[in-house]
Write a protein that holds these residues in place. Structure first.
Motif, short mmCIF file in Angstrom:
data_model
loop_
_atom_site.label_atom_id
_atom_site.label_comp_id
_atom_site.label_asym_id
_atom_site.label_seq_id
_atom_site.Cartn_x
_atom_site.Cartn_y
_atom_site.Cartn_z
N ASP A 37 -38.06 30.87 -10.96
CA ASP A 37 -39.50 30.60 -11.04
C ASP A 37 -40.34 31.82 -10.68
N ASP A 38 -39.90 32.59 -9.66
CA ASP A 38 -40.66 33.76 -9.27
C ASP A 38 -40.69 34.79 -10.38
N PHE A 39 -39.56 35.00 -11.06
CA PHE A 39 -39.53 35.93 -12.17
C PHE A 39 -40.42 35.46 -13.31
N GLN A 40 -40.38 34.17 -13.61
CA GLN A 40 -41.22 33.63 -14.68
C GLN A 40 -42.70 33.81 -14.36
N GLN A 41 -43.07 33.64 -13.09
CA GLN A 41 -44.46 33.87 -12.67
C GLN A 41 -44.81 35.34 -12.83
N PHE A 42 -43.90 36.22 -12.43
CA PHE A 42 -44.11 37.66 -12.61
C PHE A 42 -44.33 37.98 -14.08
N LEU A 43 -43.44 37.50 -14.94
CA LEU A 43 -43.50 37.79 -16.37
C LEU A 43 -44.80 37.28 -16.99
N ALA A 44 -45.28 36.15 -16.53
CA ALA A 44 -46.54 35.60 -17.05
C ALA A 44 -47.72 36.53 -16.78
N GLY A 45 -47.63 37.35 -15.75
CA GLY A 45 -48.70 38.27 -15.41
C GLY A 45 -48.62 39.61 -16.14
#
Length: 189
Positions: A37-45
């Motif tokens: 989830d943290d990586f997905q949040q990073f990627l979304a930014g």
């Protein structure tokens, strides 16, 4: 302000890839395939990706992306990707890949404009991230330290960056990995 972030994984002894530019050591580590989830949040930014030619070629060949371009979005989505290279590279059909060479400062205005209100992910490698640091364009280093070592390979950051330039801002346990986040002092204002 658009930030440039070097987000990568490294072995415990500081290598991004082995001597043949392979990341197989990473995918052998528990959780090394990423996607939490943290990586997905990073990627979304992230609005733009920037890669060196070795990173680009490894992903291209490892996933056979020229023959299977439909796999690209699983890695990076539909973001524009700059590949810094001094030689001709294959193109993944239907993917917004832009090739650049020379000083990263020359490409930065176009990269920043393409990112819009999001950030720029310096995917790899370490020398390319170092070029952004040298130019005063690298704002953050976010590194996941893997439970693995290599005898030799491509170094995390082949530059001298001391404590006078790096400020630790976060530490996180992510499965078998330790994630460290540093901001760079002296990056552009």
């Amino acid at each position: 302000m658009t930030r440039a972030v070097f987000y990568t994984a490294t072995t415990l002894n500081g290598f991004l890839a082995d001597d043949h530019d392979s990341l197989d050591w990473l995918f052998a580590a528990p959780g090394g395939e990423g996607g939490d989830d943290d990586f997905q949040q990073f990627l979304a930014g992230m609005g733009v990706l920037v890669q060196g030619s070795s990173t680009y070629r490894w992903v291209l060949e490892h996933e056979d992306l020229v023959a299977h371009p439909e796999k690209w979005p699983g890695y990076y989505g539909d973001r524009p990707t700059w590949v810094f290279t001094s030689r001709e590279q294959p193109v993944v059909p239907g993917v917004d890949i832009r090739f650049a060479s020379g000083d990263v400062r020359e490409a930065w205005p176009e990269i920043r404009a393409a990112a819009g209100d999001r950030d720029v992910w310096i995917v790899g490698g370490g020398d390319l991230a170092g070029q952004f640091a040298d130019a005063g364009l690298l704002d953050e280093i976010r590194v996941s330290v893997a439970p693995a070592t290599l005898r030799s390979g491509k170094p995390l950051m082949p530059r001298d960056l001391g404590a006078d330039r790096l400020k630790l801002t976060a530490v996180r346990k992510a499965g078998a990995f330790a994630e460290l986040t540093y901001t760079l002092k002296g990056a552009r204002e």
